[in-house]
Write a protein that holds these residues in place. Sequence first.
Motif, PDB file in Angstrom:
ATOM      1  N   ALA A 129       0.963  -1.111   0.031  1.00 54.06           N
ATOM      2  CA  ALA A 129      -0.086  -0.195  -0.091  1.00 54.06           C
ATOM      3  C   ALA A 129       0.910   1.346   0.060  1.00 54.06           C
ATOM      4  O   ALA A 129       0.564   2.181  -0.820  1.00 54.06           O
ATOM      5  N   ALA A 130       1.949   1.366   0.717  1.00 51.24           N
ATOM      6  CA  ALA A 130       2.755   2.307   0.953  1.00 51.24           C
ATOM      7  C   ALA A 130       3.566   2.596  -0.502  1.00 51.24           C
ATOM      8  O   ALA A 130       3.735   3.871  -1.016  1.00 51.24           O
ATOM      9  N   LEU A 131       3.892   1.501  -1.078  1.00 48.41           N
ATOM     10  CA  LEU A 131       4.594   1.629  -2.268  1.00 48.41           C
ATOM     11  C   LEU A 131       3.692   2.121  -3.650  1.00 48.41           C
ATOM     12  O   LEU A 131       3.992   2.912  -4.513  1.00 48.41           O
ATOM     13  N   ALA A 132       2.449   1.926  -3.558  1.00 44.31           N
ATOM     14  CA  ALA A 132       1.266   2.294  -4.363  1.00 44.31           C
ATOM     15  C   ALA A 132       1.355   3.703  -4.121  1.00 44.31           C
ATOM     16  O   ALA A 132       0.902   4.537  -4.936  1.00 44.31           O
ATOM     17  N   TYR A 133       1.255   4.364  -2.938  1.00 38.87           N
ATOM     18  CA  TYR A 133       1.057   5.576  -2.619  1.00 38.87           C
ATOM     19  C   TYR A 133       2.313   6.436  -2.797  1.00 38.87           C
ATOM     20  O   TYR A 133       2.149   7.486  -3.665  1.00 38.87           O
ATOM     21  N   CYS A 134       3.586   5.844  -2.810  1.00 43.24           N
ATOM     22  CA  CYS A 134       4.812   6.607  -3.453  1.00 43.24           C
ATOM     23  C   CYS A 134       4.526   6.359  -4.653  1.00 43.24           C
ATOM     24  O   CYS A 134       4.856   7.727  -5.282  1.00 43.24           O
ATOM     25  N   GLU A 135       4.183   5.641  -5.448  1.00 44.72           N
ATOM     26  CA  GLU A 135       4.064   5.658  -7.115  1.00 44.72           C
ATOM     27  C   GLU A 135       2.967   7.082  -7.232  1.00 44.72           C
ATOM     28  O   GLU A 135       3.325   7.762  -8.318  1.00 44.72           O
ATOM     29  N   ALA A 136       1.792   6.868  -6.504  1.00 49.72           N
ATOM     30  CA  ALA A 136       0.879   8.104  -6.971  1.00 49.72           C
ATOM     31  C   ALA A 136       1.369   9.435  -6.738  1.00 49.72           C
ATOM     32  O   ALA A 136       1.362  10.361  -7.553  1.00 49.72           O
ATOM     33  N   LEU A 137       2.348   9.672  -5.598  1.00 47.74           N
ATOM     34  CA  LEU A 137       2.947  10.950  -5.340  1.00 47.74           C
ATOM     35  C   LEU A 137       3.773  11.127  -6.347  1.00 47.74           C
ATOM     36  O   LEU A 137       4.304  12.554  -6.753  1.00 47.74           O
ATOM     37  N   THR A 138       4.602  10.287  -6.746  1.00 50.76           N
ATOM     38  CA  THR A 138       5.831  10.748  -7.716  1.00 50.76           C
ATOM     39  C   THR A 138       5.449  10.628  -9.012  1.00 50.76           C
ATOM     40  O   THR A 138       5.921  11.736  -9.752  1.00 50.76           O
ATOM     41  N   ALA A 139       4.740   9.708  -9.534  1.00 54.18           N
ATOM     42  CA  ALA A 139       4.336   9.852 -11.048  1.00 54.18           C
ATOM     43  C   ALA A 139       2.896   9.613 -11.339  1.00 54.18           C
ATOM     44  O   ALA A 139       2.578   9.560 -12.716  1.00 54.18           O
ATOM     45  N   GLY A 140       1.922   9.654 -10.429  1.00 52.27           N
ATOM     46  CA  GLY A 140       0.713   9.211 -10.774  1.00 52.27           C
ATOM     47  C   GLY A 140      -0.075  10.705 -11.097  1.00 52.27           C
ATOM     48  O   GLY A 140       0.324  11.699 -11.021  1.00 52.27           O
ATOM     49  N   SER A 141      -1.080  10.436 -11.402  1.00 53.14           N
ATOM     50  CA  SER A 141      -2.284  11.477 -11.812  1.00 53.14           C
ATOM     51  C   SER A 141      -2.939  11.954 -10.407  1.00 53.14           C
ATOM     52  O   SER A 141      -2.874  11.223  -9.441  1.00 53.14           O
ATOM     53  N   ALA A 142      -3.561  13.100 -10.362  1.00 52.65           N
ATOM     54  CA  ALA A 142      -4.597  13.489  -9.194  1.00 52.65           C
ATOM     55  C   ALA A 142      -5.347  12.420  -8.893  1.00 52.65           C
ATOM     56  O   ALA A 142      -5.929  12.261  -7.770  1.00 52.65           O
ATOM     57  N   THR A 143      -5.940  11.732  -9.966  1.00 53.35           N
ATOM     58  CA  THR A 143      -6.916  10.534  -9.799  1.00 53.35           C
ATOM     59  C   THR A 143      -6.452   9.441  -8.949  1.00 53.35           C
ATOM     60  O   THR A 143      -7.125   8.462  -8.385  1.00 53.35           O
ATOM     61  N   ASP A 144      -5.084   9.145  -9.172  1.00 53.81           N
ATOM     62  CA  ASP A 144      -4.306   8.071  -8.670  1.00 53.81           C
ATOM     63  C   ASP A 144      -4.281   8.107  -6.996  1.00 53.81           C
ATOM     64  O   ASP A 144      -4.346   7.276  -6.470  1.00 53.81           O
ATOM     65  N   LEU A 145      -4.181   9.425  -6.396  1.00 54.40           N
ATOM     66  CA  LEU A 145      -3.730   9.498  -5.169  1.00 54.40           C
ATOM     67  C   LEU A 145      -4.953   9.405  -4.229  1.00 54.40           C
ATOM     68  O   LEU A 145      -4.500   8.518  -3.152  1.00 54.40           O
ATOM     69  N   PRO A 146      -6.096   9.476  -4.446  1.00 50.56           N
ATOM     70  CA  PRO A 146      -7.060   9.259  -3.538  1.00 50.56           C
ATOM     71  C   PRO A 146      -7.327   7.682  -3.129  1.00 50.56           C
ATOM     72  O   PRO A 146      -7.318   7.336  -2.146  1.00 50.56           O
ATOM     73  N   PRO A 147      -7.491   6.938  -4.086  1.00 51.68           N
ATOM     74  CA  PRO A 147      -7.376   5.526  -3.948  1.00 51.68           C
ATOM     75  C   PRO A 147      -5.995   4.754  -3.202  1.00 51.68           C
ATOM     76  O   PRO A 147      -6.450   3.840  -2.576  1.00 51.68           O
ATOM     77  N   ALA A 148      -5.064   5.331  -3.599  1.00 60.35           N
ATOM     78  CA  ALA A 148      -3.994   5.149  -3.204  1.00 60.35           C
ATOM     79  C   ALA A 148      -3.603   5.382  -1.434  1.00 60.35           C
ATOM     80  O   ALA A 148      -3.274   4.623  -0.711  1.00 60.35           O
ATOM     81  N   HIS A 149      -4.263   6.562  -1.157  1.00 58.45           N
ATOM     82  CA  HIS A 149      -4.202   7.140   0.194  1.00 58.45           C
ATOM     83  C   HIS A 149      -5.340   6.030   1.167  1.00 58.45           C
ATOM     84  O   HIS A 149      -4.887   5.713   2.060  1.00 58.45           O
ATOM     85  N   ASP A 150      -6.472   5.906   0.327  1.00 57.64           N
ATOM     86  CA  ASP A 150      -7.276   5.012   1.241  1.00 57.64           C
ATOM     87  C   ASP A 150      -6.790   3.740   1.621  1.00 57.64           C
ATOM     88  O   ASP A 150      -6.970   3.134   2.632  1.00 57.64           O
ATOM     89  N   ALA A 151      -6.081   3.099   0.671  1.00 56.20           N
ATOM     90  CA  ALA A 151      -5.548   1.783   0.681  1.00 56.20           C
ATOM     91  C   ALA A 151      -4.392   1.749   1.758  1.00 56.20           C
ATOM     92  O   ALA A 151      -4.404   0.864   2.669  1.00 56.20           O
ATOM     93  N   LEU A 152      -3.753   2.743   2.063  1.00 52.54           N
ATOM     94  CA  LEU A 152      -2.732   3.058   2.881  1.00 52.54           C
ATOM     95  C   LEU A 152      -3.266   3.122   4.212  1.00 52.54           C
ATOM     96  O   LEU A 152      -2.944   2.918   5.290  1.00 52.54           O
ATOM     97  N   ALA A 153      -4.343   3.883   4.336  1.00 50.57           N
ATOM     98  CA  ALA A 153      -4.954   4.102   5.556  1.00 50.57           C
ATOM     99  C   ALA A 153      -5.641   2.961   6.210  1.00 50.57           C
ATOM    100  O   ALA A 153      -5.831   3.088   7.449  1.00 50.57           O
ATOM    101  N   GLU A 154      -6.002   1.980   5.441  1.00 53.82           N
ATOM    102  CA  GLU A 154      -6.380   0.735   5.982  1.00 53.82           C
ATOM    103  C   GLU A 154      -5.246   0.000   6.859  1.00 53.82           C
ATOM    104  O   GLU A 154      -5.545  -0.855   7.556  1.00 53.82           O
TER     105      GLU A 154
END
Length: 154
Positions: free
Chosen positions: A93-118
């Motif tokens: 989950a943290a790696l997906a969040y990292c990718e969303a912050l680094t190379a993702g789009s604005a739409t990638d971040l909310p689901p990555a954040h929610d998955a990490l918050a689990e």
Amino acid sequence: MSDIEFINTRFDPESTSFLAAAKVMAAEFGYTATLGVDAQLAQLLRLRVAQLVPCSYCLILHTRAAREIISDPRVDGLLSWRESELYSAPERAALAYCEALTAGSATDLPPAHDALAEHLGPESIAEIAAVVLNMNVWTRLKLAQGETPRHVQN
């Protein structure tokens, strides 16, 4: 890094006031900082940013730093973490969040954040964000200055 030296091919970062701010961030969230989140996770995130950007200086530095605290298969397999069972659910989950912050789009971040918050609370997520953002600053600074590795002639 005794067998490799780095040269600046574009500009000397010491000539900018930005470097002082980047150094403060590194002291707080860089690879030598003491953090609340797991040290291995933080180093995996730093290395993943270096892979995504990609920055030669950061790849060399953070691969070496990772190998000091993480088993080689987890370091070697980081590029294919999505197809691996070497990483825990919180790490994934943290790696997906990292990718969303680094190379993702604005739409990638909310689901990555929610998955990490689990898996992690708001304080840990904020610290992970700071680690990733700090690493993004440094990888891009090293690219901008043209930090280029070359073998040292003995």
